[in-house]
Design a protein around this motif. Structure first.
Motif, mmCIF file in Angstrom:
data_model
loop_
_atom_site.group_PDB
_atom_site.id
_atom_site.type_symbol
_atom_site.label_atom_id
_atom_site.label_comp_id
_atom_site.label_asym_id
_atom_site.label_seq_id
_atom_site.Cartn_x
_atom_site.Cartn_y
_atom_site.Cartn_z
ATOM 1 N N PHE A 121 -8.470 3.025 -9.748
ATOM 2 C CA PHE A 121 -9.175 3.860 -8.783
ATOM 3 C C PHE A 121 -9.509 3.070 -7.524
ATOM 4 O O PHE A 121 -9.294 3.544 -6.401
ATOM 5 N N ILE A 122 -10.005 1.852 -7.723
ATOM 6 C CA ILE A 122 -10.364 1.030 -6.553
ATOM 7 C C ILE A 122 -9.119 0.705 -5.729
ATOM 8 O O ILE A 122 -9.121 0.813 -4.498
ATOM 9 N N LEU A 123 -8.032 0.350 -6.424
ATOM 10 C CA LEU A 123 -6.786 0.060 -5.700
ATOM 11 C C LEU A 123 -6.278 1.302 -4.966
ATOM 12 O O LEU A 123 -5.675 1.198 -3.906
ATOM 13 N N MET A 124 -6.535 2.486 -5.560
ATOM 14 C CA MET A 124 -6.140 3.720 -4.879
ATOM 15 C C MET A 124 -6.851 3.838 -3.534
ATOM 16 O O MET A 124 -6.239 4.196 -2.518
ATOM 17 N N LEU A 125 -8.151 3.501 -3.526
ATOM 18 C CA LEU A 125 -8.885 3.564 -2.261
ATOM 19 C C LEU A 125 -8.284 2.582 -1.252
ATOM 20 O O LEU A 125 -8.135 2.901 -0.066
ATOM 21 N N VAL A 126 -7.914 1.385 -1.744
ATOM 22 C CA VAL A 126 -7.296 0.396 -0.849
ATOM 23 C C VAL A 126 -5.968 0.934 -0.314
ATOM 24 O O VAL A 126 -5.662 0.825 0.876
ATOM 25 N N PRO A 134 -5.266 4.936 10.535
ATOM 26 C CA PRO A 134 -4.117 4.181 11.060
ATOM 27 C C PRO A 134 -4.515 2.942 11.855
ATOM 28 O O PRO A 134 -3.659 2.117 12.147
ATOM 29 N N ASN A 135 -5.802 2.802 12.188
ATOM 30 C CA ASN A 135 -6.189 1.615 12.958
ATOM 31 C C ASN A 135 -6.218 0.363 12.099
ATOM 32 O O ASN A 135 -6.194 -0.744 12.607
ATOM 33 N N LEU A 136 -6.306 0.551 10.771
ATOM 34 C CA LEU A 136 -6.387 -0.609 9.885
ATOM 35 C C LEU A 136 -5.053 -1.344 9.859
ATOM 36 O O LEU A 136 -4.035 -0.838 10.317
ATOM 37 N N ILE A 140 -0.994 -3.376 5.029
ATOM 38 C CA ILE A 140 -1.423 -2.853 3.724
ATOM 39 C C ILE A 140 -0.531 -1.692 3.303
ATOM 40 O O ILE A 140 -0.454 -1.349 2.141
ATOM 41 N N LEU A 141 0.185 -1.097 4.260
ATOM 42 C CA LEU A 141 1.060 0.032 3.924
ATOM 43 C C LEU A 141 2.079 -0.353 2.855
ATOM 44 O O LEU A 141 2.501 0.483 2.066
ATOM 45 N N TRP A 142 2.478 -1.628 2.846
ATOM 46 C CA TRP A 142 3.394 -2.086 1.795
ATOM 47 C C TRP A 142 2.772 -1.882 0.439
ATOM 48 O O TRP A 142 3.427 -1.440 -0.507
ATOM 49 N N PHE A 143 1.477 -2.220 0.372
ATOM 50 C CA PHE A 143 0.779 -2.033 -0.891
ATOM 51 C C PHE A 143 0.692 -0.541 -1.218
ATOM 52 O O PHE A 143 0.882 -0.136 -2.366
ATOM 53 N N SER A 144 0.446 0.301 -0.186
ATOM 54 C CA SER A 144 0.364 1.745 -0.419
ATOM 55 C C SER A 144 1.654 2.260 -1.034
ATOM 56 O O SER A 144 1.648 3.105 -1.924
ATOM 57 N N ALA A 145 2.795 1.724 -0.552
ATOM 58 C CA ALA A 145 4.085 2.179 -1.069
ATOM 59 C C ALA A 145 4.272 1.742 -2.519
ATOM 60 O O ALA A 145 4.846 2.483 -3.325
ATOM 61 N N LEU A 146 3.767 0.571 -2.851
ATOM 62 C CA LEU A 146 3.949 0.068 -4.220
ATOM 63 C C LEU A 146 2.895 0.608 -5.181
ATOM 64 O O LEU A 146 3.070 0.569 -6.394
#
Lengths: 436, 263
Positions: A121-126, A134-136, A140-146
């Motif tokens: 759940f926490i990783l989902m928030l990340v 989108p300003n962040l 991290i988008l790589w992590f979102s994809a994985l």
């Protein structure tokens, strides 16, 4: 200019008037109340009626909520404790929530493994953060994809090789496209990019994963789908459905507007069929009928089946919402993109789709919220989402007959999720406003 | 109707017409359903020509220039732009669109992108220009149309005249060899028409091949080397501006001119 002669028509202004602040009388709380609550006799009557209505409802509900028992260990004990308070309509038995909240959150997930669900759940928030804001940092988008693969492994456990070979399929698709796009043209590349991972997943992924696991297991304790439940299950189905229905809906919307007759016919047929069928029917198909169509012996996870059905259902609605956005764009936008030499996909990605999605934000988020709430329907096919669990809890003789407290709690949690989505969409609309 | 486009002297030194053919149109016909909107259009445009296409509304003049970059499809005859024939071949269409810039009556800027992004988008995605270089090119042309200070604003924050100048800059960023203008000043307030016409005059002075559908007869007189008058989907008369305005041959042209210049 006071010496202008009244009898002459000709007039020339010699000094321009300076800008002035508005008069200060039009402000303050009394002014606000007069404007908004008591502007006419009818409005005054309506205001008083509303106040009376609120008063009646709140005096009934608030004591029931506030004086509720948090200590009783059964419904009977609770009723006796509450009767002593002398309230006309009794009070709530919140102790059921205190006793069962872990079950309402995790279902029957093993309690020594709760940390895995919490971590997921926490990783989902990340993973969501860079998508929502989108300003962040874009990295991290790589992590979102994985993340989907990480979450799958954390939640279901088993060997790490299962998600790894699943990711490998996407890598193969990418490689096939890149190599063939240069040598054999884009159409061949697209077909290969679709075929390569499908062949890999269906034929090779299983043996390869087993082989690797036998050499080096890298496994954590597996948890079977039947143990999943509660809000965890709602969030798994809801978030996966949301994440997949948007891209699918976009493709369907584009397909419906396409000049290619067959593509268009398939998309229209799909959308109209799915929209014409209740979600419950699709869920029953997922839970029972689908097994008839699959080769005997294939085990196809029930949660996965439900996710697919919920996604297909939401994507049909999404397609229509996005199509509305596309139709609202002036044709000039399409023409300007064409005139600059952008091809169809570039024009869609850079010009028309961003604008269409922006127009459709309220509709898209409504579909998301609807999808998330519809996850409660899986209780009908026997999955233990929060609503399914209420039946379970009532089956306990201690809590036989308890209704309002459970549903009230579940409603509150759903409200928090849905209200957050709604506020986020309003934030996004404000942020993307580029006019005056 | 303003009778002059610009107050200053026009520098005609670079406005030379070369023998090279930029656009060749042979017996081109187009229908909207059963309605025959363009009939047997024959036209040759040489590089460096500044052509004004005039005519009553519905005469097919916008459709004609929209056929040149295939925003509209013609059904008969040939259009050859820069040596490339326009067919349904998408590759040829894209090739031609890269070389032909277009400005629209309603500007059609992309409202979700800043002025700078509007200008860099096509060079970056179509010509694969690196971002930094594309931004330099964009700023160069924004300075040319005299609004570099608006680069970070959104189109919705600009006046109509400014938006049209951005639209011109956006087209120029692709370094086109031909520019098409589809009634570029028709949606503008009189005060803003002049600023856009000034920009167009400057462009003409640099030797750009231009085709303008416009009602600005002042612009035609001062800048064009040829005026084409269309009615009912046909070219009725074409001539040098001097002759066209002072000595029109066809009755239809005379009527049109008397109406458009009469007040």
């Amino acid at each position: 200019m006071s010496d202008t002669h009244a009898q002459t028509v000709a007039y020339v202004r010699e000094t321009m008037l300076p800008e002035q602040a508005p008069p200060s009388t039009a402000a303050g709380p009394i002014k606000w109340m007069r404007d908004n609550l008591f502007s006419s006799v009818l409005n005054t009557v309506l205001t008083l009626l509303s106040v009376y209505f609120l008063w009646v409802v709140l005096t009934l509900v608030l004591p029931w909520v506030w004086y509720g028992s948090w200590t009783a260990s059964s419904l009977k004990e609770c009723r006796e404790a509450v009767a002593g308070l002398g309230l006309a309509h009794g009070a709530a038995c919140w102790s059921v929530i205190g006793e069962r909240y872990l079950q309402l959150i995790y279902g029957f997930y093993p309690d020594e493994l709760y940390w895995r669900a919490n971590l997921a759940f926490i990783l989902m928030l990340v993973a969501l953060a860079p998508v929502l804001y989108p300003n962040l940092a874009r990295k991290i988008l790589w992590f979102s994809a994985l993340y989907p693969f990480v979450a799958f492994w954390l939640l279901w456990g088993g060997t790490l090789w299962t998600p790894v070979v699943a990711v490998a399929g996407f890598v193969f698709a990418y490689l096939a496209f890149e190599i063939l796009n240069r040598t054999a043209g884009s159409l061949v590349a697209v077909i290969a990019a679709i075929l390569a991972p499908v062949v890999w997943w269906l034929l090779l992924a299983g043996p390869v994963s087993n082989g690797l696991a036998s050499v080096m297991p890298l496994a954590i304790e597996p948890v079977e789908s039947a143990k999943f439940g509660g809000f965890m299950l709602s969030i798994i189905i809801g978030v996966t459905g949301i994440a997949m229905s948007l891209p699918l809906g976009i493709l369907l919307a584009l397909g419906r507007q396409s000049d290619l007759m067959i593509v268009k016919a398939i998309c229209v047929g799909f959308i109209e069929f799915i929209r014409g069928v209740p979600l419950i029917t699709l869920l029953f198909v997922a839970s029972t009928l689908l097994n008839y169509f699959l080769p005997p012996g294939t085990t196809f996870d029930i949660i996965l089946r439900v996710i697919i059905m919920v996604t297909l259902f939401a994507s049909a609605y999404m397609a229509e919402v996005v199509r509305g956005g596309l139709a609202a764009l002036p044709t000039g936008q399409y023409e300007a993109a064409d005139a600059l030499g952008l091809d169809y996909w570039k024009a869609t990605r850079l010009i028309t789709m961003p604008q269409a999605l922006k127009i459709s934000i309220p509709g898209i988020v409504s579909t998301f919220i609807g999808l998330f709430k519809d996850t409660t329907l899986v209780s009908i096919i026997g999955l233990l989402d929060p609503i399914g669990l209420t039946t379970n809890i009532r089956a306990d003789s201690n809590w036989n007959g308890i209704v309002w407290e459970l549903y009230g709690f579940i409603a509150l949690i759903f409200f928090i999720f849905c209200f957050s989505m709604s506020r986020y969409s309003m934030y996004l609309e404000r942020k993307l406003k580029t006019g005056h | 109707m303003s009778q002059i486009a610009t107050d200053r002297e026009i520098d005609r030194s670079k406005m030379a017409v070369s023998d090279e053919v930029a656009i060749q149109i042979n017996k081109m016909n187009k229908w909207y359903g059963a309605f025959h909107v363009l009939r047997d259009i024959d036209m040759t445009v040489q590089r460096g020509e500044r052509i004004v296409i005039a005519g009553p509304s519905g005469s097919g003049k916008s459709t004609l220039i929209r056929c040149i970059n295939r925003l509209e499809e013609h059904q008969k005859g040939d259009i050859i732009v820069d040596g490339i024939e326009l067919t349904s071949d998408l590759k040829n269409i894209d090739k031609i669109r890269r070389e032909v810039g277009m400005c629209f009556q309603h500007f059609n800027l992309f409202p979700h992108l800043t002025i700078l992004e509007n200008c860099t988008l096509a060079p970056m995605w179509v010509r694969k220009t690196p971002k930094k270089e594309a931004e330099e090119i964009a700023m160069h042309f924004l300075e040319k149309v005299k609004i570099p200070e608006q680069a970070d604003k959104y189109p919705g924050q600009l006046s109509g005249g400014q938006q049209q100048r951005v639209a011109i800059a956006r087209s120029l960023c692709m370094k086109p060899r031909i520019m098409l203008f589809d009634e570029p000043t028709s949606a503008l307030d009189p005060e803003m028409i002049k600023e856009v016409l000034d920009t167009m005059v400057e462009l003409a002075e640099e030797g750009m091949t231009m085709l303008c559908v416009t009602h600005e007869m002042g612009f035609a007189k001062q800048v064009a080397n040829r005026v084409i008058f269309m009615d009912a989907g046909q070219i009725v008369e074409q001539n040098e501006p001097e002759e066209f305005f002072n000595n029109p041959k066809s009755e239809r042209t005379k009527l049109f001119l008397s109406q458009i210049l009469g007040h």
